[in-house]
Design a protein around this motif. Structure first.
Motif, PDB file in Angstrom:
ATOM      1  N   GLU A  78      42.931  52.375  30.998  1.00  0.00           N
ATOM      2  CA  GLU A  78      42.002  52.199  31.706  1.00  0.00           C
ATOM      3  C   GLU A  78      40.825  51.255  31.087  1.00  0.00           C
ATOM      4  OE1 GLU A  78      38.232  54.654  33.862  1.00  0.00           O
ATOM      5  OE2 GLU A  78      39.795  55.597  32.939  1.00  0.00           O
ATOM      6  N   SER A  79      40.285  50.374  31.584  1.00  0.00           N
ATOM      7  CA  SER A  79      38.884  49.803  31.337  1.00  0.00           C
ATOM      8  C   SER A  79      39.347  48.493  30.349  1.00  0.00           C
ATOM      9  CB  SER A  79      37.984  50.620  30.725  1.00  0.00           C
ATOM     10  OG  SER A  79      36.965  50.066  30.372  1.00  0.00           O
ATOM     11  N   CYS A  98      41.822  48.277  35.756  1.00  0.00           N
ATOM     12  CA  CYS A  98      40.603  47.322  35.395  1.00  0.00           C
ATOM     13  C   CYS A  98      40.769  46.672  34.243  1.00  0.00           C
ATOM     14  CB  CYS A  98      39.158  47.891  35.623  1.00  0.00           C
ATOM     15  SG  CYS A  98      38.582  49.489  34.918  1.00  0.00           S
ATOM     16  N   GLN A 138      41.690  48.192  40.757  1.00  0.00           N
ATOM     17  CA  GLN A 138      40.653  47.427  40.456  1.00  0.00           C
ATOM     18  C   GLN A 138      39.483  47.937  41.629  1.00  0.00           C
ATOM     19  OE1 GLN A 138      40.126  44.948  37.893  1.00  0.00           O
ATOM     20  NE2 GLN A 138      38.010  44.811  38.825  1.00  0.00           N
ATOM     21  N   ASP A 191      33.288  45.385  40.217  1.00  0.00           N
ATOM     22  CA  ASP A 191      33.388  45.420  38.852  1.00  0.00           C
ATOM     23  C   ASP A 191      32.645  44.492  38.340  1.00  0.00           C
ATOM     24  OD1 ASP A 191      33.795  45.789  36.151  1.00  0.00           O
ATOM     25  OD2 ASP A 191      35.706  46.403  36.590  1.00  0.00           O
ATOM     26  N   VAL A 197      34.891  43.635  34.364  1.00  0.00           N
ATOM     27  CA  VAL A 197      36.025  43.083  34.261  1.00  0.00           C
ATOM     28  C   VAL A 197      36.273  42.731  35.654  1.00  0.00           C
ATOM     29  CG1 VAL A 197      38.638  43.202  33.985  1.00  0.00           C
ATOM     30  CG2 VAL A 197      37.068  44.753  32.491  1.00  0.00           C
ATOM     31  N   LYS A 224      37.193  41.109  39.545  1.00  0.00           N
ATOM     32  CA  LYS A 224      38.490  41.324  40.397  1.00  0.00           C
ATOM     33  C   LYS A 224      39.434  40.190  39.877  1.00  0.00           C
ATOM     34  CE  LYS A 224      39.880  41.796  44.913  1.00  0.00           C
ATOM     35  NZ  LYS A 224      40.584  40.427  45.139  1.00  0.00           N
ATOM     36  N   SER A 265      42.068  40.888  37.715  1.00  0.00           N
ATOM     37  CA  SER A 265      43.324  41.559  38.316  1.00  0.00           C
ATOM     38  C   SER A 265      44.248  40.573  39.214  1.00  0.00           C
ATOM     39  CB  SER A 265      42.909  42.892  39.036  1.00  0.00           C
ATOM     40  OG  SER A 265      42.459  43.858  38.044  1.00  0.00           O
ATOM     41  N   VAL A 311      42.848  48.184  45.382  1.00  0.00           N
ATOM     42  CA  VAL A 311      41.698  47.641  45.113  1.00  0.00           C
ATOM     43  C   VAL A 311      40.640  48.286  46.202  1.00  0.00           C
ATOM     44  CG1 VAL A 311      39.933  45.619  45.437  1.00  0.00           C
ATOM     45  CG2 VAL A 311      42.370  45.241  44.930  1.00  0.00           C
ATOM     46  N   HIS A 324      33.109  49.249  37.730  1.00  0.00           N
ATOM     47  CA  HIS A 324      34.099  49.499  36.768  1.00  0.00           C
ATOM     48  C   HIS A 324      34.457  50.968  36.659  1.00  0.00           C
ATOM     49  CE1 HIS A 324      35.795  47.778  33.015  1.00  0.00           C
ATOM     50  NE2 HIS A 324      35.243  48.935  32.360  1.00  0.00           N
TER      51      HIS A 324
END
Length: 209
Positions: free
Chosen positions: A49-50, A75, A135, A139, A142, A144, A147, A165, A171
């Motif tokens: 993640e992240s 994300c 996603q 966010d 990061v 969209k 992604s 999504v 985030h």
């Protein structure tokens, strides 16, 4: 003064090779491949993640496409170049001693090639591992577009990609319904690729077409 070697996420992927169970990976039934479910803040069995984790997941399926049976990216960064150019203004001062130091400064023409070479999107031609991407539509860290571009690359090669999504998330997810949907969708996705069993007649709402 010696230069500091630049490393971003690749060691995390290598760790999963040497000790996949310890790092939270799930082994395929034939014992030959893994789904990368690396620890997030030391909690096992949570997919990557992240900024760091999602990026590591994408590195795994693009730089070492034959190793992983499937992967989940939450994300994650698909291009270090576009990521570093789109972070919020209040974050940019911190990039000098962090991302610019370890990944390179994409605003510097001499350094741009290095973060690009470390970006999953630069290996789009090697993609063949099924991927689930999660996603938040809002966010700010990061965005969209990170992604979107990796999903587009997967689809252009005809590789399966599950894209979830949630427009009302940023985030990381905070809405319980969205979190439940995310876990349910990931459960079904991984079951298909790791030999698990899905409940008969079940559905996974909320996915983008």
């Amino acid at each position: 003064m010696s230069a500091i070697p630049r490393e971003v996420a690749h060691p995390a992927v290598e760790d999963s090779f040497s000790a996949p169970v310890r790092t939270g990976a799930s082994i395929s039934p034939d014992g030959t491949r893994i789904a990368y479910l690396a620890p997030w803040r030391e909690r096992l069995n949570v997919w990557v993640e992240s900024v760091d984790g999602g990026y590591a997941s994408l590195v795994g399926v693009t730089f070492t496409p034959d190793v992983f049976a499937a992967a989940v990216d939450f994300c994650g960064i698909s291009s270090l170049v576009t990521f570093l150019r789109t972070v919020p203004e209040f974050v940019k001062p911190h990039l000098i001693n962090d991302w610019y130091l370890h990944a390179g400064d994409p605003s510097d023409a001499e350094q741009e090639a290095e973060p690009w070479a470390r970006s999953p999107i630069s290996r789009a031609g090697q993609i063949r591992t099924p991927l689930m991407v999660v996603q938040g539509g809002n966010d700010p860290r990061v965005v969209k577009a990170e992604s979107d571009q990796i999903v587009d690359a997967f689809r252009a090669r005809g590789v399966e990609v599950e894209y979830l999504v949630k427009q009302n998330e940023g985030h990381g997810f905070v809405n319980p319904d969205n979190t439940i949907d995310m876990f349910r969708t990931a459960d079904h996705f991984l079951a298909r690729h790791l030999g698990g069993q899905q409940p008969a007649g079940s559905v996974c709402p909320g996915r983008t077409p």
